[in-house]
Write an enzyme that holds these catalytic residues in place. Structure first.
Site, PDB file in Angstrom:
ATOM      1  N   GLU A 172       0.715  -1.235  -0.017  1.00  0.00           N
ATOM      2  CA  GLU A 172      -0.033   0.053  -0.122  1.00  0.00           C
ATOM      3  C   GLU A 172       0.846   1.238   0.046  1.00  0.00           C
ATOM      4  O   GLU A 172       1.722   1.367   0.863  1.00  0.00           O
ATOM      5  CB  GLU A 172      -0.881   0.051   1.202  1.00  0.00           C
TER       6      GLU A 172
ATOM      7  N   CYS B 230      -1.683   9.131   3.638  1.00  0.00           N
ATOM      8  CA  CYS B 230      -1.808   8.890   2.412  1.00  0.00           C
ATOM      9  C   CYS B 230      -3.079   9.193   1.675  1.00  0.00           C
ATOM     10  O   CYS B 230      -3.212   9.613   0.420  1.00  0.00           O
ATOM     11  CB  CYS B 230      -1.631   7.216   2.201  1.00  0.00           C
TER      12      CYS B 230
HETATM   13  P1  NAD Z   1       8.888   5.043   3.660  1.00  0.00           P
HETATM   14  O1  NAD Z   1       8.354   4.286   2.282  1.00  0.00           O
HETATM   15  O2  NAD Z   1       9.636   6.013   3.848  1.00  0.00           O
HETATM   16  O3  NAD Z   1       8.843   3.782   4.884  1.00  0.00           O
HETATM   17  C1  NAD Z   1       7.862   2.768   5.028  1.00  0.00           C
HETATM   18  C2  NAD Z   1       8.501   1.700   5.755  1.00  0.00           C
HETATM   19  O4  NAD Z   1       9.536   1.131   4.745  1.00  0.00           O
HETATM   20  C3  NAD Z   1       9.546   2.128   6.895  1.00  0.00           C
HETATM   21  O5  NAD Z   1       9.399   1.017   7.841  1.00  0.00           O
HETATM   22  C4  NAD Z   1      10.911   2.067   6.385  1.00  0.00           C
HETATM   23  O6  NAD Z   1      11.740   1.823   7.462  1.00  0.00           O
HETATM   24  C5  NAD Z   1      10.703   0.933   5.412  1.00  0.00           C
HETATM   25  N1  NAD Z   1      11.832   0.885   4.272  1.00  0.00           N
HETATM   26  C6  NAD Z   1      12.211   1.796   3.717  1.00  0.00           C
HETATM   27  N2  NAD Z   1      13.366   1.511   2.827  1.00  0.00           N
HETATM   28  C7  NAD Z   1      13.267   0.295   2.705  1.00  0.00           C
HETATM   29  C8  NAD Z   1      13.824  -0.914   1.833  1.00  0.00           C
HETATM   30  N3  NAD Z   1      14.776  -0.638   0.824  1.00  0.00           N
HETATM   31  N4  NAD Z   1      13.396  -2.078   2.173  1.00  0.00           N
HETATM   32  C9  NAD Z   1      12.394  -2.265   3.093  1.00  0.00           C
HETATM   33  N5  NAD Z   1      11.850  -1.516   3.802  1.00  0.00           N
HETATM   34  C10 NAD Z   1      12.149  -0.358   3.613  1.00  0.00           C
HETATM   35  O7  NAD Z   1       7.263   5.800   4.078  1.00  0.00           O
HETATM   36  P2  NAD Z   1       7.031   6.534   5.239  1.00  0.00           P
HETATM   37  O8  NAD Z   1       7.573   8.158   5.118  1.00  0.00           O
HETATM   38  O9  NAD Z   1       7.108   5.853   6.752  1.00  0.00           O
HETATM   39  O10 NAD Z   1       5.331   6.746   5.151  1.00  0.00           O
HETATM   40  C11 NAD Z   1       4.773   7.545   4.521  1.00  0.00           C
HETATM   41  C12 NAD Z   1       4.213   7.151   3.073  1.00  0.00           C
HETATM   42  O11 NAD Z   1       3.502   5.892   3.311  1.00  0.00           O
HETATM   43  C13 NAD Z   1       3.760   8.026   2.108  1.00  0.00           C
HETATM   44  O12 NAD Z   1       3.880   7.987   0.693  1.00  0.00           O
HETATM   45  C14 NAD Z   1       2.265   7.661   2.394  1.00  0.00           C
HETATM   46  O13 NAD Z   1       1.332   7.821   1.333  1.00  0.00           O
HETATM   47  C15 NAD Z   1       2.352   6.170   2.557  1.00  0.00           C
HETATM   48  N6  NAD Z   1       1.116   5.620   3.166  1.00  0.00           N
HETATM   49  C16 NAD Z   1       0.392   4.803   2.536  1.00  0.00           C
HETATM   50  C17 NAD Z   1      -0.856   4.096   2.975  1.00  0.00           C
HETATM   51  C18 NAD Z   1      -1.849   3.510   2.342  1.00  0.00           C
HETATM   52  O14 NAD Z   1      -2.688   2.778   3.045  1.00  0.00           O
HETATM   53  N7  NAD Z   1      -1.819   3.435   0.850  1.00  0.00           N
HETATM   54  C19 NAD Z   1      -0.962   4.377   4.459  1.00  0.00           C
HETATM   55  C20 NAD Z   1       0.039   5.210   5.389  1.00  0.00           C
HETATM   56  C21 NAD Z   1       1.117   5.815   4.476  1.00  0.00           C
END
Ligand code: NAD
Length: 530
Positions: free
Chosen positions: A300, A334
């Site tokens: 997501e 999001c």
């Molecule tokens: P992010 O993508 O930076 O991080 C999300 C998670 O992924 C964190 O736990 C991070 O440590 C991990 N991560 C980062 N790089 C990785 C890699 N290479 N391999 C594995 N894991 C990795 O996102 P964020 O800043 O924590 O959250 C904000 C984002 O999340 C926004 O884009 C928002 O739109 C999205 N979001 C989407 C939903 C949905 O339901 N669609 C809900 C909430 C947030």
């Protein structure tokens, strides 16, 4: 029908026990305000503790640490956590694999009971969890309450759904046979949540995975590790067996990507940005030596969500809905509205009224329950401000447009609105994830729909109109996973609004919906000749 016992405080649940969304707390009631202030004081006295990683029930410390701070006053440490590096992935996966045989054979009633007990415990300590969210990610009280309520909802909902799935049968019994369909767990999974719903999404993905009989490695966001550590402790209190959830705080690119790539990781449940989601998708698709299955990814991702305000809209309602969607939790959702598309016939009036409404938003310390607070981190602060600079060349600044300095050095940004933005401008196309709204003028309703659909995302959207005909058009043509009419485009409720987006917003997993648990299972069809 199996009945599931929980703590003495709760009534037993079955698959048929009606699900009711957790009611919101009314903080205008003096007793609730008092309870919240007491909880804030109690939690403040617990700030700064050190938490361990827990693998297979064993407490582990690492050399590197993750220090979580309050974004409103960065000198205040919320918690210190262990920083797992890539080399710990093997140990974590092995612990989850070791726990899998027993947990996957544990009766669904018992697994569901764990979720119900956890829900009961959170309910008992609700204000305390609100306070952790206020301190760690800067939510105001109502936003914190929505996050805690959604967590309880996920636990209650997935518990019931698992019991339903357990009782599923084939739609047809073939003559002369006994036919069964069993939904089996997949195996070991990586649960990788974002920081912005650090309780609900983190707990929801974890709960969905384990209630189906999977075992997981939970790698929380480095920006919200404490809330995850406290949830993990609560799960242990509720009776979580060792190794079923392995808590590993760590970086995404280091530890996270190592778990994703591990040949025995069967699935990845991820919520976060588009860039990271796509990276995980690619890594999980690459078969590793020794891997005997195709990994499943539940991804997501981001959004660039629009609200359309038609010429016949109730403008009072539209302004309130747009403000709540764009600036609730500083636009760090999001589902946040970051583009409002307004019919040319009402455009000038709308802009004037929006500007004066946004001017009235109060920004300040979440502990004092201001409407908007800080953004999450210096990195996010810098990114949002850089988009504001881009916006100054792409639109007419109506509100904000700058950082707000405080004595404590919080990461504040004034709620910012740009009008006259082209649909193709960067601030109209790229996810900013902060308090920045682009207002776009549309020639008519058709044009507005075309603009709304003109991004690579497809998560949420809303239409304000009093015309059934226009709403019918939107029902057909507004291409988003979560569409709302005459209400804000944030605030999805478990059960009522299964959540997930189209296109680059992800795999449309529909969290909080009846199909979600299927993603964490594989179905086995068994036919017996009689
Ligand atoms: P992010 O993508 O930076 O991080 C999300 C998670 O992924 C964190 O736990 C991070 O440590 C991990 N991560 C980062 N790089 C990785 C890699 N290479 N391999 C594995 N894991 C990795 O996102 P964020 O800043 O924590 O959250 C904000 C984002 O999340 C926004 O884009 C928002 O739109 C999205 N979001 C989407 C939903 C949905 O339901 N669609 C809900 C909430 C947030």
């Amino acid at each position: 029908m199996a009945t599931v016992e929980t703590t003495h405080l709760s009534t037993p649940r079955t698959a048929e026990t009606p699900f009711v969304n957790e009611p919101f707390v009314d903080f205008t009631q003096p007793e609730n305000e008092r309870a919240m202030r007491d909880a804030l004081a109690r939690v403040e006295s617990m700030l700064g503790l050190e938490y361990d990683n827990v693998i297979g029930g064993k407490r582990l410390k690492t050399e590197g640490k993750i220090v979580s701070v309050n974004p409103a006053r960065p000198a205040q440490v919320i918690g210190t956590h262990q920083r797992a590096e890539a080399d710990l992935a093997e140990q974590a996966v092995q612990a989850a694999l070791a726990a899998f045989p027993a947990w996957s054979r544990t009766a669904t009633t018992e697994r569901a009971a764990l979720l119900f007990r956890a829900a009961d415990l959170i309910r008992e300590r609700k204000f305390e969890f609100h306070a952790w969210l206020v301190f760690e990610v800067g939510k105001n009280w109502a936003e914190a309450d929505a996050d805690v309520g959604e967590t309880i909802d996920f636990l209650e909902f997935y518990g019931r759904q698992a019991l339903k799935l357990d009782a599923a049968t084939t739609p047809i019994q073939f003559p002369g046979e006994r036919n069964r369909l069993r939904y089996l767990p997949l195996g070991v999974g990586a649960v990788i949540p974002p920081w912005n719903f650090p309780f609900a999404i983190m707990a929801g993905m974890t709960a969905a995975a384990i209630v189906c009989g999977n075992t997981v490695i939970l790698k929380p966001s480095v920006d919200a590790p404490t809330i995850a550590a406290r949830f993990f402790a609560l799960l242990e209190e509720a009776g979580l067996p060792d190794g079923v959830v392995n808590l590993c705080q760590g970086d995404g690119p280091g530890f996270g990507s190592a778990v994703v790539a591990h040949p025995q990781t069967r699935f990845v449940a991820f919520t976060g940005s588009k860039a990271v989601g796509l990276e995980i998708h690619e890594s999980a698709a690459k078969t590793q030596p020794g891997q005997i299955f195709i990994k499943r990814t539940i991804l997501e991702m981001g959004g660039k969500d629009s609200i359309i305000v038609a010429d016949d809209a109730n403008l009072d309602a539209a302004i309130e809905g747009v403000v709540a969607s764009a600036f609730g939790f500083n636009g760090q959702k999001c589902s946040a509205c970051s583009r409002v598309i307004v019919d040319a016939r009402i455009y000038d009036t709308f802009c004037d009224r929006l500007q004066s409404r946004v001017d009235r938003i109060k920004t300040g310390d979440p502990v004092e329950n201001f409407y908007t607070g800080p953004v999450i981190s210096p990195k996010s602060h810098k990114k949002v401000l850089s988009y504001i600079e881009i916006g100054k060349g792409e639109g007419r600044l109506l509100n904000g447009g700058k950082a707000i300095e405080t004595a404590e050095g919080g990461y504040y940004i004034a709620p910012t609105v740009f009008a006259d933005v082209s649909p193709t401008a960067r601030i109209a196309q790229e996810e900013i994830f902060g308090p920045v709204l682009a207002v776009i003028k549309a020639k008519d309703f058709d044009d507005a729909l075309g603009i709304a659909n003109s991004t690579e995302y497809g998560l949420t959207g809303s239409v304000y109109s009093t015309s059934e005909e226009k709403l019918d058009r939107a029902r057909e043509d507004f291409h988003v996973g979560n569409l709302y009419f005459n209400r804000k485009c944030t605030g999805a409720m478990v059960g009522a609004h299964p959540f997930g987006g189209f296109n680059m917003s992800g795999t449309d997993s529909k969290a909080g919906g009846p199909d979600y648990l299927l993603l964490f299972t594989q179905a086995k069809s068994i036919a017996e000749k009689r």
